[in-house]
Scaffold this motif. Structure first.
Motif, PDB file in Angstrom:
ATOM      1  N   LEU A  70       0.839  -1.190   0.000  1.00 19.74           N
ATOM      2  CA  LEU A  70       0.000   0.000   0.000  1.00 19.74           C
ATOM      3  C   LEU A  70       0.878   1.247   0.000  1.00 19.74           C
ATOM      4  O   LEU A  70       2.019   1.222   0.475  1.00 19.74           O
ATOM      5  N   GLN A  71       0.339   2.346  -0.517  1.00 21.12           N
ATOM      6  CA  GLN A  71       1.111   3.587  -0.562  1.00 21.12           C
ATOM      7  C   GLN A  71       1.474   4.080   0.830  1.00 21.12           C
ATOM      8  O   GLN A  71       2.509   4.706   1.025  1.00 21.12           O
ATOM      9  N   THR A  72       0.597   3.791   1.789  1.00 22.05           N
ATOM     10  CA  THR A  72       0.858   4.157   3.175  1.00 22.05           C
ATOM     11  C   THR A  72       0.318   3.061   4.074  1.00 22.05           C
ATOM     12  O   THR A  72      -0.555   2.287   3.670  1.00 22.05           O
ATOM     13  N   SER A  73       0.839   2.957   5.271  1.00 24.89           N
ATOM     14  CA  SER A  73       0.358   1.943   6.207  1.00 24.89           C
ATOM     15  C   SER A  73      -1.077   2.260   6.611  1.00 24.89           C
ATOM     16  O   SER A  73      -1.387   3.399   6.975  1.00 24.89           O
ATOM     17  N   LEU A  74      -1.949   1.246   6.563  1.00 16.48           N
ATOM     18  CA  LEU A  74      -3.382   1.462   6.747  1.00 16.48           C
ATOM     19  C   LEU A  74      -4.006   0.386   7.617  1.00 16.48           C
ATOM     20  O   LEU A  74      -3.545  -0.755   7.646  1.00 16.48           O
ATOM     21  N   TYR A  75      -5.097   0.764   8.287  1.00 17.00           N
ATOM     22  CA  TYR A  75      -5.993  -0.212   8.902  1.00 17.00           C
ATOM     23  C   TYR A  75      -7.416   0.335   8.804  1.00 17.00           C
ATOM     24  O   TYR A  75      -7.626   1.514   8.515  1.00 17.00           O
ATOM     25  N   SER A  76      -8.383  -0.526   9.004  1.00 16.29           N
ATOM     26  CA  SER A  76      -9.804  -0.165   8.874  1.00 16.29           C
ATOM     27  C   SER A  76     -10.135   0.354   7.477  1.00 16.29           C
ATOM     28  O   SER A  76     -11.014   1.195   7.307  1.00 16.29           O
ATOM     29  N   HIS A  77      -9.433  -0.137   6.473  1.00 13.43           N
ATOM     30  CA  HIS A  77      -9.707   0.208   5.084  1.00 13.43           C
ATOM     31  C   HIS A  77     -10.530  -0.908   4.449  1.00 13.43           C
ATOM     32  O   HIS A  77     -10.777  -1.945   5.066  1.00 13.43           O
ATOM     33  N   CYS A  78     -10.961  -0.704   3.215  1.00 12.32           N
ATOM     34  CA  CYS A  78     -11.703  -1.726   2.481  1.00 12.32           C
ATOM     35  C   CYS A  78     -11.018  -2.008   1.155  1.00 12.32           C
ATOM     36  O   CYS A  78     -10.430  -1.109   0.537  1.00 12.32           O
ATOM     37  N   THR A  79     -11.112  -3.255   0.714  1.00 14.12           N
ATOM     38  CA  THR A  79     -10.569  -3.651  -0.579  1.00 14.12           C
ATOM     39  C   THR A  79     -11.599  -4.484  -1.329  1.00 14.12           C
ATOM     40  O   THR A  79     -12.490  -5.088  -0.729  1.00 14.12           O
ATOM     41  N   SER A  80     -11.464  -4.520  -2.642  1.00 14.32           N
ATOM     42  CA  SER A  80     -12.330  -5.367  -3.462  1.00 14.32           C
ATOM     43  C   SER A  80     -11.647  -5.635  -4.796  1.00 14.32           C
ATOM     44  O   SER A  80     -10.943  -4.770  -5.331  1.00 14.32           O
ATOM     45  N   VAL A  81     -11.856  -6.836  -5.320  1.00 14.72           N
ATOM     46  CA  VAL A  81     -11.309  -7.215  -6.621  1.00 14.72           C
ATOM     47  C   VAL A  81     -12.369  -6.979  -7.689  1.00 14.72           C
ATOM     48  O   VAL A  81     -13.526  -7.373  -7.527  1.00 14.72           O
ATOM     49  N   VAL A  82     -11.982  -6.327  -8.773  1.00 12.19           N
ATOM     50  CA  VAL A  82     -12.889  -6.034  -9.881  1.00 12.19           C
ATOM     51  C   VAL A  82     -12.499  -6.869 -11.088  1.00 12.19           C
ATOM     52  O   VAL A  82     -11.381  -6.742 -11.606  1.00 12.19           O
ATOM     53  N   GLU A  83     -13.406  -7.742 -11.504  1.00 11.98           N
ATOM     54  CA  GLU A  83     -13.276  -8.556 -12.717  1.00 11.98           C
ATOM     55  C   GLU A  83     -11.983  -9.370 -12.775  1.00 11.98           C
ATOM     56  O   GLU A  83     -11.478  -9.670 -13.862  1.00 11.98           O
ATOM     57  N   ASP A  84     -11.430  -9.713 -11.632  1.00 13.13           N
ATOM     58  CA  ASP A  84     -10.182 -10.488 -11.565  1.00 13.13           C
ATOM     59  C   ASP A  84      -8.994  -9.767 -12.188  1.00 13.13           C
ATOM     60  O   ASP A  84      -7.939 -10.374 -12.411  1.00 13.13           O
ATOM     61  N   TYR A  85      -9.143  -8.462 -12.463  1.00 12.51           N
ATOM     62  CA  TYR A  85      -8.053  -7.679 -13.037  1.00 12.51           C
ATOM     63  C   TYR A  85      -7.379  -6.789 -11.996  1.00 12.51           C
ATOM     64  O   TYR A  85      -6.156  -6.681 -11.956  1.00 12.51           O
ATOM     65  N   TYR A  86      -8.204  -6.118 -11.191  1.00 10.96           N
ATOM     66  CA  TYR A  86      -7.698  -5.060 -10.327  1.00 10.96           C
ATOM     67  C   TYR A  86      -8.095  -5.289  -8.866  1.00 10.96           C
ATOM     68  O   TYR A  86      -9.202  -5.745  -8.571  1.00 10.96           O
ATOM     69  N   LEU A  87      -7.194  -4.923  -7.982  1.00 12.97           N
ATOM     70  CA  LEU A  87      -7.473  -4.861  -6.550  1.00 12.97           C
ATOM     71  C   LEU A  87      -7.573  -3.387  -6.168  1.00 12.97           C
ATOM     72  O   LEU A  87      -6.607  -2.638  -6.312  1.00 12.97           O
ATOM     73  N   TYR A  88      -8.749  -2.971  -5.702  1.00  7.62           N
ATOM     74  CA  TYR A  88      -8.974  -1.585  -5.314  1.00  7.62           C
ATOM     75  C   TYR A  88      -8.935  -1.451  -3.790  1.00  7.62           C
ATOM     76  O   TYR A  88      -9.394  -2.338  -3.059  1.00  7.62           O
ATOM     77  N   VAL A  89      -8.403  -0.315  -3.343  1.00  7.55           N
ATOM     78  CA  VAL A  89      -8.301   0.007  -1.917  1.00  7.55           C
ATOM     79  C   VAL A  89      -8.937   1.374  -1.698  1.00  7.55           C
ATOM     80  O   VAL A  89      -8.636   2.327  -2.426  1.00  7.55           O
ATOM     81  N   PHE A  90      -9.813   1.469  -0.688  1.00  9.45           N
ATOM     82  CA  PHE A  90     -10.418   2.769  -0.390  1.00  9.45           C
ATOM     83  C   PHE A  90     -10.528   2.964   1.121  1.00  9.45           C
ATOM     84  O   PHE A  90     -10.909   2.062   1.854  1.00  9.45           O
ATOM     85  N   GLY A  91     -10.207   4.205   1.552  1.00 11.90           N
ATOM     86  CA  GLY A  91     -10.425   4.615   2.933  1.00 11.90           C
ATOM     87  C   GLY A  91      -9.418   4.037   3.905  1.00 11.90           C
ATOM     88  O   GLY A  91      -8.365   3.515   3.536  1.00 11.90           O
ATOM     89  N   GLY A  92      -9.753   4.153   5.188  1.00 12.99           N
ATOM     90  CA  GLY A  92      -8.908   3.614   6.234  1.00 12.99           C
ATOM     91  C   GLY A  92      -8.294   4.678   7.118  1.00 12.99           C
ATOM     92  O   GLY A  92      -8.449   5.885   6.906  1.00 12.99           O
ATOM     93  N   LEU A  93      -7.598   4.206   8.136  1.00 13.39           N
ATOM     94  CA  LEU A  93      -6.900   5.057   9.088  1.00 13.39           C
ATOM     95  C   LEU A  93      -5.411   4.764   9.026  1.00 13.39           C
ATOM     96  O   LEU A  93      -4.991   3.677   8.642  1.00 13.39           O
ATOM     97  N   GLY A  94      -4.621   5.752   9.430  1.00 12.93           N
ATOM     98  CA  GLY A  94      -3.175   5.583   9.430  1.00 12.93           C
ATOM     99  C   GLY A  94      -2.539   6.507  10.443  1.00 12.93           C
ATOM    100  O   GLY A  94      -3.184   6.956  11.396  1.00 12.93           O
ATOM    101  N   ILE A  95      -1.278   6.807  10.243  1.00 12.53           N
ATOM    102  CA  ILE A  95      -0.550   7.650  11.186  1.00 12.53           C
ATOM    103  C   ILE A  95      -1.107   9.068  11.194  1.00 12.53           C
ATOM    104  O   ILE A  95      -1.263   9.687  12.244  1.00 12.53           O
ATOM    105  N   GLU A  96      -1.419   9.595  10.021  1.00 13.85           N
ATOM    106  CA  GLU A  96      -2.013  10.931   9.913  1.00 13.85           C
ATOM    107  C   GLU A  96      -3.362  10.802   9.210  1.00 13.85           C
ATOM    108  O   GLU A  96      -3.529  11.167   8.052  1.00 13.85           O
ATOM    109  N   SER A  97      -4.342  10.276   9.947  1.00 14.37           N
ATOM    110  CA  SER A  97      -5.624   9.935   9.342  1.00 14.37           C
ATOM    111  C   SER A  97      -6.359  11.144   8.787  1.00 14.37           C
ATOM    112  O   SER A  97      -7.137  11.034   7.838  1.00 14.37           O
ATOM    113  N   ASP A  98      -6.131  12.332   9.371  1.00 20.85           N
ATOM    114  CA  ASP A  98      -6.845  13.511   8.895  1.00 20.85           C
ATOM    115  C   ASP A  98      -6.351  13.972   7.531  1.00 20.85           C
ATOM    116  O   ASP A  98      -6.975  14.816   6.897  1.00 20.85           O
ATOM    117  N   ARG A  99      -5.238  13.410   7.069  1.00 21.81           N
ATOM    118  CA  ARG A  99      -4.704  13.806   5.767  1.00 21.81           C
ATOM    119  C   ARG A  99      -4.845  12.705   4.715  1.00 21.81           C
ATOM    120  O   ARG A  99      -4.449  12.888   3.569  1.00 21.81           O
TER     121      ARG A  99
END
Length: 341
Positions: A264-293
């Motif tokens: 991941l681009q940054t360390s994350l937890y409480s995020h969501c992921t999903s695979v689209v059409e067996d091509y792509y893994l998408y990542v959205f949201g979550g918390l990290g060290i600077e969650s407000d940013r």
């Protein structure tokens, strides 16, 4: 897919749920912790055109905004449970659906205060999954109590029933991670725990790794599945206060772990992921060290997309899109218009 809904982009969040149908990434609810903002409604992202659309929930009984659960079958998105701050943090046990073809919402089972032993109580943080014309509700939290129960909803008769569980149940503390594979439900938490639908029995199976490497113990990670493959990412180790950015691949057929070269681009937890059409893994949201940013929205290629799909993406995202449309065949134009509206 029809094109009602509001066009904009969702804000970063946590406590949301996410899934996919064909080329569409689908996200529901959520909460932005640092500014104490709830997020209502359903977001759908067209991964070909790059367009987000928001669909507000018009159903009174579906008042949850975060910690709901989600799954899909065909063109239908199913959403169960969750919590609403505006309702004094009370959970719901409503079950609703959304048809991505005609944008139609439907209440399958309304909120029920006077529930019985065959009906799930109002809850949040459970797992919802589909199997053989039934929707299953596993675990969850009700009145600060961690549940280890399983219920199923028959889509043909619109009735709930309690599911007996034989054998040693796994622990359902924290986020419940799992999927259905070859008529069995696989639950992950240290070991692989398998529920056989034919006998309603839990068994434990050890996982393995050719490299001898396994994911560290963690919580609030994300685990998404496509066919026989699962992808685990991120999470937090509360003992060491470590937040992870690693991505792991798990083969349900062989019970084998493999750490991927990407992260991941940054360390994350409480995020969501999903695979689209067996091509792509998408990542959205979550918390990290600077969650407000944080503004987390990532895509990983897990399998090279078909050439036709890549061409559609390039055309839709090109600054020369208008000039391309004058020379494309009518069949391709129709499909492009379907994606960009």
């Amino acid at each position: 897919m029809s094109q009602g809904g509001e066009r904009t982009k969702p804000r970063n969040r946590t406590c949301h749920c996410m899934t996919s149908v064909r080329e569409y990434l689908i996200m529901y609810g959520g909460f932005t912790e640092w500014c104490n903002e709830e997020h209502y409604g359903l977001w759908i992202y067209n991964t070909v055109s790059g367009v987000w659309r928001r669909y507000q929930t018009p159903i009174v009984s579906a008042n949850a905004s975060f910690e709901s659960s989600i799954c899909t079958d065909g063109n239908l998105v199913y959403i169960f449970g969750g919590v609403c701050c505006r309702n004094n943090y009370l959970p719901t046990n409503s079950l609703i659906s959304f048809n991505i073809v005609n944008d139609a919402w439907k209440t399958l089972s309304p909120h029920i205060d006077d529930y019985d032993e065959n009906t799930p109580p109002p809850m949040c943080d459970n797992l919802l999954f589909y199997h053989n014309e039934f929707l299953y509700v596993l675990g969850g939290i009700n009145d600060d109590e961690q549940l280890d129960t399983m219920y199923k909803f028959c889509l043909r008769t619109s009735t709930w029933s309690f599911v007996e569980q034989n054998g040693t149940k796994p622990s359902f503390d924290g986020k419940i991670l799992g999927t259905v594979f070859e008529n069995q439900f696989y639950h992950f938490g240290g070991m692989s725990n398998v529920f056989d639908f034919s006998t309603n029995t839990w068994t434990s199976r050890a996982t393995k790794s050719k490299t001898g490497k396994f994911p560290d113990e963690r919580s609030e990670e994300s685990f998404t599945f496509s066919d026989n493959i699962g992808y685990l990412s991120g999470g937090e180790n509360l003992k060491t206060r470590t937040i992870y950015s690693d991505v792991w691949k798990f083969d349900l057929a062989t019970l084998e772990w493999l750490k991927l070269d990407c992260s991941l681009q940054t360390s994350l937890y409480s995020h969501c992921t999903s695979v689209v059409e067996d091509y792509y893994l998408y990542v959205f949201g979550g918390l990290g060290i600077e969650s407000d940013r944080l503004k987390t929205f990532e895509r990983f290629i897990i399998r090279p997309p078909a050439l036709y799909r890549s061409c559609l993406e390039s055309i839709c995202g090109s600054p020369n899109f208008e000039s391309y449309t004058t020379s494309l065949p009518a069949e391709i134009l129709d499909e492009i218009n379907f994606h960009i509206k």
